[in-house]
Design a protein around this motif. Structure first.
Motif, PDB file in Angstrom:
ATOM      1  N   ILE A 153     -70.762 151.111  51.049  1.00  0.00           N
ATOM      2  CA  ILE A 153     -69.460 151.755  51.112  1.00  0.00           C
ATOM      3  C   ILE A 153     -69.599 153.246  51.396  1.00  0.00           C
ATOM      4  CG2 ILE A 153     -67.422 152.385  49.755  1.00  0.00           C
ATOM      5  CD1 ILE A 153     -67.701 149.706  48.349  1.00  0.00           C
ATOM      6  N   PHE A 154     -70.575 153.872  50.826  1.00  0.00           N
ATOM      7  CA  PHE A 154     -70.754 155.313  50.974  1.00  0.00           C
ATOM      8  C   PHE A 154     -71.804 155.678  52.029  1.00  0.00           C
ATOM      9  CE2 PHE A 154     -69.043 154.811  46.689  1.00  0.00           C
ATOM     10  CZ  PHE A 154     -67.991 155.704  46.751  1.00  0.00           C
ATOM     11  N   ASP A 155     -72.126 154.696  52.913  1.00  0.00           N
ATOM     12  CA  ASP A 155     -73.065 154.967  54.001  1.00  0.00           C
ATOM     13  C   ASP A 155     -72.361 155.854  55.043  1.00  0.00           C
ATOM     14  OD1 ASP A 155     -74.559 154.838  56.420  1.00  0.00           O
ATOM     15  OD2 ASP A 155     -75.591 153.066  55.636  1.00  0.00           O
ATOM     16  N   GLU A 156     -72.821 157.081  55.201  1.00  0.00           N
ATOM     17  CA  GLU A 156     -72.165 158.066  56.064  1.00  0.00           C
ATOM     18  C   GLU A 156     -72.148 157.633  57.524  1.00  0.00           C
ATOM     19  OE1 GLU A 156     -72.539 162.817  57.183  1.00  0.00           O
ATOM     20  OE2 GLU A 156     -73.714 161.947  55.538  1.00  0.00           O
ATOM     21  N   LYS A 157     -73.239 157.031  58.004  1.00  0.00           N
ATOM     22  CA  LYS A 157     -73.297 156.597  59.396  1.00  0.00           C
ATOM     23  C   LYS A 157     -72.276 155.502  59.694  1.00  0.00           C
ATOM     24  CE  LYS A 157     -78.161 157.742  60.160  1.00  0.00           C
ATOM     25  NZ  LYS A 157     -79.484 157.207  60.541  1.00  0.00           N
ATOM     26  N   LYS A 158     -72.160 154.574  58.744  1.00  0.00           N
ATOM     27  CA  LYS A 158     -71.194 153.488  58.940  1.00  0.00           C
ATOM     28  C   LYS A 158     -69.767 154.025  58.942  1.00  0.00           C
ATOM     29  CE  LYS A 158     -73.909 149.659  57.067  1.00  0.00           C
ATOM     30  NZ  LYS A 158     -73.957 148.586  56.049  1.00  0.00           N
ATOM     31  N   ILE A 159     -69.516 155.016  58.079  1.00  0.00           N
ATOM     32  CA  ILE A 159     -68.172 155.608  58.024  1.00  0.00           C
ATOM     33  C   ILE A 159     -67.845 156.304  59.341  1.00  0.00           C
ATOM     34  CG2 ILE A 159     -66.758 157.411  56.940  1.00  0.00           C
ATOM     35  CD1 ILE A 159     -68.216 156.764  54.315  1.00  0.00           C
ATOM     36  N   LYS A 160     -68.792 157.051  59.906  1.00  0.00           N
ATOM     37  CA  LYS A 160     -68.570 157.756  61.173  1.00  0.00           C
ATOM     38  C   LYS A 160     -68.319 156.774  62.301  1.00  0.00           C
ATOM     39  CE  LYS A 160     -71.099 162.028  60.196  1.00  0.00           C
ATOM     40  NZ  LYS A 160     -72.251 162.877  60.593  1.00  0.00           N
ATOM     41  N   ARG A 161     -69.148 155.669  62.269  1.00  0.00           N
ATOM     42  CA  ARG A 161     -68.953 154.667  63.317  1.00  0.00           C
ATOM     43  C   ARG A 161     -67.566 154.029  63.223  1.00  0.00           C
ATOM     44  NH1 ARG A 161     -74.479 153.238  62.367  1.00  0.00           N
ATOM     45  NH2 ARG A 161     -73.782 151.558  60.976  1.00  0.00           N
ATOM     46  N   ALA A 162     -67.127 153.791  61.990  1.00  0.00           N
ATOM     47  CA  ALA A 162     -65.804 153.185  61.792  1.00  0.00           C
ATOM     48  C   ALA A 162     -64.687 154.124  62.253  1.00  0.00           C
ATOM     49  CB  ALA A 162     -65.617 152.830  60.313  1.00  0.00           C
ATOM     50  N   ILE A 163     -64.851 155.420  61.922  1.00  0.00           N
ATOM     51  CA  ILE A 163     -63.854 156.419  62.347  1.00  0.00           C
ATOM     52  C   ILE A 163     -63.816 156.518  63.862  1.00  0.00           C
ATOM     53  CG2 ILE A 163     -63.269 158.871  62.322  1.00  0.00           C
ATOM     54  CD1 ILE A 163     -64.369 158.982  59.469  1.00  0.00           C
ATOM     55  N   LYS A 164     -65.016 156.554  64.479  1.00  0.00           N
ATOM     56  CA  LYS A 164     -65.094 156.648  65.931  1.00  0.00           C
ATOM     57  C   LYS A 164     -64.464 155.435  66.598  1.00  0.00           C
ATOM     58  CE  LYS A 164     -68.410 157.487  69.648  1.00  0.00           C
ATOM     59  NZ  LYS A 164     -69.837 157.682  69.972  1.00  0.00           N
ATOM     60  N   LYS A 165     -64.759 154.266  66.027  1.00  0.00           N
ATOM     61  CA  LYS A 165     -64.192 153.026  66.569  1.00  0.00           C
ATOM     62  C   LYS A 165     -62.672 153.037  66.446  1.00  0.00           C
ATOM     63  CE  LYS A 165     -64.737 148.017  66.275  1.00  0.00           C
ATOM     64  NZ  LYS A 165     -65.427 146.900  65.565  1.00  0.00           N
ATOM     65  N   GLY A 166     -62.180 153.571  65.319  1.00  0.00           N
ATOM     66  CA  GLY A 166     -60.730 153.651  65.107  1.00  0.00           C
ATOM     67  C   GLY A 166     -60.072 154.596  66.087  1.00  0.00           C
ATOM     68  N   LYS A 167     -60.734 155.735  66.351  1.00  0.00           N
ATOM     69  CA  LYS A 167     -60.199 156.699  67.311  1.00  0.00           C
ATOM     70  C   LYS A 167     -60.106 156.095  68.708  1.00  0.00           C
ATOM     71  CE  LYS A 167     -61.560 161.042  65.084  1.00  0.00           C
ATOM     72  NZ  LYS A 167     -62.394 162.262  65.215  1.00  0.00           N
ATOM     73  N   ILE A 168     -61.177 155.368  69.095  1.00  0.00           N
ATOM     74  CA  ILE A 168     -61.186 154.732  70.419  1.00  0.00           C
ATOM     75  C   ILE A 168     -60.051 153.728  70.540  1.00  0.00           C
ATOM     76  CG2 ILE A 168     -62.482 153.200  71.947  1.00  0.00           C
ATOM     77  CD1 ILE A 168     -65.038 154.527  70.887  1.00  0.00           C
ATOM     78  N   LYS A 169     -59.852 152.922  69.489  1.00  0.00           N
ATOM     79  CA  LYS A 169     -58.754 151.962  69.492  1.00  0.00           C
ATOM     80  C   LYS A 169     -57.401 152.655  69.597  1.00  0.00           C
ATOM     81  CE  LYS A 169     -60.884 148.094  66.986  1.00  0.00           C
ATOM     82  NZ  LYS A 169     -60.804 147.249  65.774  1.00  0.00           N
ATOM     83  N   SER A 170     -57.283 153.783  68.864  1.00  0.00           N
ATOM     84  CA  SER A 170     -56.024 154.529  68.905  1.00  0.00           C
ATOM     85  C   SER A 170     -55.758 155.085  70.304  1.00  0.00           C
ATOM     86  CB  SER A 170     -56.047 155.671  67.886  1.00  0.00           C
ATOM     87  OG  SER A 170     -56.148 155.163  66.576  1.00  0.00           O
ATOM     88  N   ILE A 171     -56.822 155.655  70.909  1.00  0.00           N
ATOM     89  CA  ILE A 171     -56.677 156.218  72.260  1.00  0.00           C
ATOM     90  C   ILE A 171     -56.294 155.119  73.248  1.00  0.00           C
ATOM     91  CG2 ILE A 171     -57.929 157.287  74.174  1.00  0.00           C
ATOM     92  CD1 ILE A 171     -59.563 158.819  72.047  1.00  0.00           C
ATOM     93  N   ILE A 172     -56.990 153.974  73.151  1.00  0.00           N
ATOM     94  CA  ILE A 172     -56.690 152.852  74.048  1.00  0.00           C
ATOM     95  C   ILE A 172     -55.248 152.394  73.866  1.00  0.00           C
ATOM     96  CG2 ILE A 172     -57.218 150.442  74.559  1.00  0.00           C
ATOM     97  CD1 ILE A 172     -60.155 151.075  73.895  1.00  0.00           C
ATOM     98  N   THR A 173     -54.820 152.324  72.600  1.00  0.00           N
ATOM     99  CA  THR A 173     -53.447 151.899  72.311  1.00  0.00           C
ATOM    100  C   THR A 173     -52.428 152.882  72.880  1.00  0.00           C
ATOM    101  OG1 THR A 173     -54.165 150.813  70.270  1.00  0.00           O
ATOM    102  CG2 THR A 173     -51.816 151.324  70.479  1.00  0.00           C
TER     103      THR A 173
END
Length: 313
Positions: free
Chosen positions: A8-28
């Protein structure tokens, strides 16, 4: 701390999730923006086409009513937001061929384009010395009409002018009668191919205004201009037995369709009048010099006014 807590507190996984969310938002956002853009353009196109077609019908009716044997021969539309501008050519049927006589513009739509137009006058003559002629863009003189129920100080007579012209020509001439005639009363039993009939669409108040103008103003400006006379055409050779009902019905539809409020007023005046009771005030005829002069000699012709002239070929 167990393995799940560490994930849960893995920083790399959090960044990847945020980045993935941003990409989805931009695409949307991009997809929604494109969808809105396409929908708005389709809606704008549909609205512009609707108003363009509506404007064409209204202005074509106006042209056919205000220009004897005239019609819109070509239109070029430029579309903007919820509207646009139409550039159109007005042609006149001169019996053996049609010619462009004017070019006009009009705006249409919910938000019409801005129209800026410049030009100079087209009237010739000096008050009290010559008729106040108006000319079309191609140089043809606009015809004059004289209502038979109005007493004018002077009437136009272009017989000598036509007689003096040389060459094989087809002449367009407006002939005003000495009184209103119903078709059954019209003493002229035959007219050349393609005759335009001037119809009495005037109310009593309009006639009073015309009479007052004829009395109070100089003779050089007291007449009915070509675009103020309303009527319809018969393309074949006219005889006393010609049925005018079909042309009259189309005439009423044009009055109802035209963009002009005066034409709609004329429609309200004429809509309940049967063709047999319609009063004819004059005609516009097309023919050679001999044909035209022969008609002009008829006693019922009160005034004559030359319009367009073309070579007879």
């Amino acid at each position: 701390m167990n393995e799940h807590t560490e994930d849960i507190f893995d920083e790399k996984k959090i960044k990847r999730a945020i980045k993935k969310g941003k990409i989805k938002s931009i695409i949307t956002i991009v997809f929604v923006s494109l969808l809105v853009f396409v929908v708005l353009n389709i809606a704008n196109f549909a609205i512009s086409v609707y108003f363009s077609q509506k404007a064409f019908k209204q202005w074509d009716a106006y042209v056919r009513l205000t220009t004897p044997n005239g019609y819109i021969s070509e239109t070029v539309d430029s579309r903007g937001f919820l509207g646009g501008m139409s550039n159109y050519k007005i042609s006149k049927d001169m019996k053996i061929k049609s010619l462009v006589v004017e070019q006009k513009q009009n705006q249409y739509g919910l938000i019409p384009s801005i129209l800026v137009s410049r030009g100079s006058g087209g009237s010739i003559g000096v008050t009290g010395e010559d008729w106040q002629f108006s000319y079309k863009e191609n140089g043809w003189r606009e015809m004059m009409f004289f209502h038979p129920s109005v007493a004018y100080k002077k009437y136009k007579n272009d017989e000598e002018l036509i007689q003096s012209m040389e060459g094989e020509k087809i002449y367009e001439v407006a002939l005003s009668f000495d009184k209103p005639y119903k078709q059954s009363e019209l003493p002229i039993m035959q007219l050349p191919q393609m005759t335009w009939f001037w119809v009495n669409t005037y109310s009593n108040s309009q006639l009073d205004t015309l009479q007052q103008e004829a009395q109070e103003h100089d003779w050089s400006v007291t007449f009915i201009r070509e675009n103020e006379a309303l009527g319809f055409s018969v393309r074949d050779t006219y005889t006393g037995a010609t049925d005018l009902a079909h042309e009259y019905d189309k005439f009423l539809k044009l009055l109802k369709t035209s963009i002009s409020s005066e034409h709609k007023q004329a429609y309200n005046t004429m809509k309940n009048i049967n063709i047999d009771d319609v009063e004819i005030l004059g005609v516009v005829v097309y023919g050679t010099k001999d044909e035209i002069v022969e008609i002009m000699k008829d006693p019922i012709i009160k005034a004559s006014s030359l319009g367009g002239v073309i070579d007879n070929y």
